[in-house]
Design an enzyme around this catalytic site. Sequence first.
Site, short mmCIF file in Angstrom:
data_model
loop_
_atom_site.label_atom_id
_atom_site.label_comp_id
_atom_site.label_asym_id
_atom_site.label_seq_id
_atom_site.Cartn_x
_atom_site.Cartn_y
_atom_site.Cartn_z
N ARG A 29 0.83 -1.20 0.00
CA ARG A 29 0.00 0.00 0.00
C ARG A 29 0.87 1.25 0.00
O ARG A 29 2.05 1.22 0.34
CB ARG A 29 -0.92 0.02 1.23
CG ARG A 29 -0.15 0.12 2.53
CD ARG A 29 -0.98 0.61 3.70
NE ARG A 29 -0.21 0.56 4.93
CZ ARG A 29 0.68 1.46 5.31
NH1 ARG A 29 0.94 2.49 4.54
NH2 ARG A 29 1.33 1.34 6.46
N GLU A 89 3.29 5.41 4.87
CA GLU A 89 4.47 5.13 5.67
C GLU A 89 4.13 4.11 6.75
O GLU A 89 3.35 3.19 6.49
CB GLU A 89 5.02 6.44 6.21
CG GLU A 89 5.31 7.43 5.07
CD GLU A 89 6.09 8.65 5.47
OE1 GLU A 89 6.98 8.54 6.34
OE2 GLU A 89 5.82 9.73 4.92
N THR A 102 2.29 2.59 9.99
CA THR A 102 1.09 2.77 10.79
C THR A 102 0.93 1.57 11.71
O THR A 102 1.64 0.56 11.59
CB THR A 102 -0.16 2.97 9.92
OG1 THR A 102 -1.22 3.48 10.74
CG2 THR A 102 -0.62 1.67 9.28
N TYR A 103 0.01 1.71 12.63
CA TYR A 103 -0.27 0.66 13.62
C TYR A 103 -1.66 0.11 13.40
O TYR A 103 -2.59 0.85 13.08
CB TYR A 103 -0.17 1.25 15.04
CG TYR A 103 -0.75 0.35 16.11
CD1 TYR A 103 -0.06 -0.77 16.57
CD2 TYR A 103 -2.01 0.62 16.65
CE1 TYR A 103 -0.61 -1.60 17.53
CE2 TYR A 103 -2.56 -0.20 17.63
CZ TYR A 103 -1.85 -1.32 18.06
OH TYR A 103 -2.40 -2.14 19.01
N ALA A 132 -6.68 6.73 9.45
CA ALA A 132 -5.62 6.67 8.44
C ALA A 132 -6.16 6.07 7.15
O ALA A 132 -7.13 5.30 7.16
CB ALA A 132 -4.45 5.85 8.95
N ILE A 133 -5.50 6.41 6.05
CA ILE A 133 -5.85 5.87 4.74
C ILE A 133 -4.58 5.41 4.04
O ILE A 133 -3.59 6.14 4.01
CB ILE A 133 -6.55 6.93 3.86
CG1 ILE A 133 -7.88 7.35 4.48
CG2 ILE A 133 -6.78 6.41 2.44
CD1 ILE A 133 -8.55 8.50 3.76
N GLY A 134 -4.61 4.21 3.51
CA GLY A 134 -3.51 3.71 2.69
C GLY A 134 -4.08 2.73 1.69
O GLY A 134 -4.67 1.72 2.08
N GLY A 150 -7.07 0.10 2.53
CA GLY A 150 -8.24 0.92 2.82
C GLY A 150 -8.05 1.93 3.93
O GLY A 150 -7.10 2.72 3.90
N CYS A 158 2.74 7.51 10.15
CA CYS A 158 2.64 8.15 8.83
C CYS A 158 3.74 9.18 8.60
O CYS A 158 3.58 10.09 7.77
CB CYS A 158 1.26 8.78 8.64
SG CYS A 158 -0.08 7.59 8.77
#
Length: 267
Positions: A116, A119, A121-122, A196-198, A209, A227
């Site tokens: 994706r 950067e 993310t958790y 968050a979005i990726g 998503g 991020c």
Amino acid sequence: MPTGKLRQKPPYAAIMTNSPVTPSTETQQPKRDALYARFLPQEADAPPVEWLIAEGLTDYEEALAFMEARVQAIREGTASELVWLVEHPPLYTAGTSANAEDLLTPDRFPVFNTGRGGEYTYHGPGQRVAYVMLDLKRRREDVRAFVASLEQWIIETLAAFNIMGERREDRVGVWVVRPEKPRLADGSMCEDKIAAIGIRLRRWVSFHGIAINVEPDLSHYGGIVPCGISEHGVTSLVDLGLPVTMGDVDVALGKAFESVFGPRQTK
């Protein structure tokens, strides 16, 4: 939360695409707030999007394998579009723009490199992840408008709980202003990220998503620079004082999804 300055990111930092997107200059691109953030199917008789909620915690590698297979089936026309709601055990994921220095404690949780955009993310219990597998050819072949639509979906979901989520042009995702917190060094208002979005596109079919913090352990974000943004923090619905459940959020997500993306079919 570590402190520092916001690094400049390349365009589409939260997106990885194998689709033929034609680059355009910044002056040619309208702000995401100005985009029409509805991604309804173009065909009046388009089938509804399948809506699936996983029980318990979903293994991340199994989720990746499932998405890969489903995206292929959607491309081949043998499966319908799908939104899959899951929770994961605690883990970190690295997008295609991740910097190794932003992984502060590599041994804390499993770390997965993923295709994706974005950067580090958790993901973990108490966070609702929605994997969005849509055929953009049936809707609009517009990556930035798709991201704006995902943000709009989150914003409308949060509005159901009287939370004002906001876009930021230099930061993909949804943010909440925190006037009760100390201002930043430059005098600007403190803002925390709540969602968050990726995403990734393969021949205009999306996967990966969004992730909305409902009631995760926010201390788990301390192992990364989320991020790549160190001057702003993270929050959740419960952290904001709302006694909501995952089920409450799922209901709000479903209603907002239909507003932005059209009909869905639950099982």
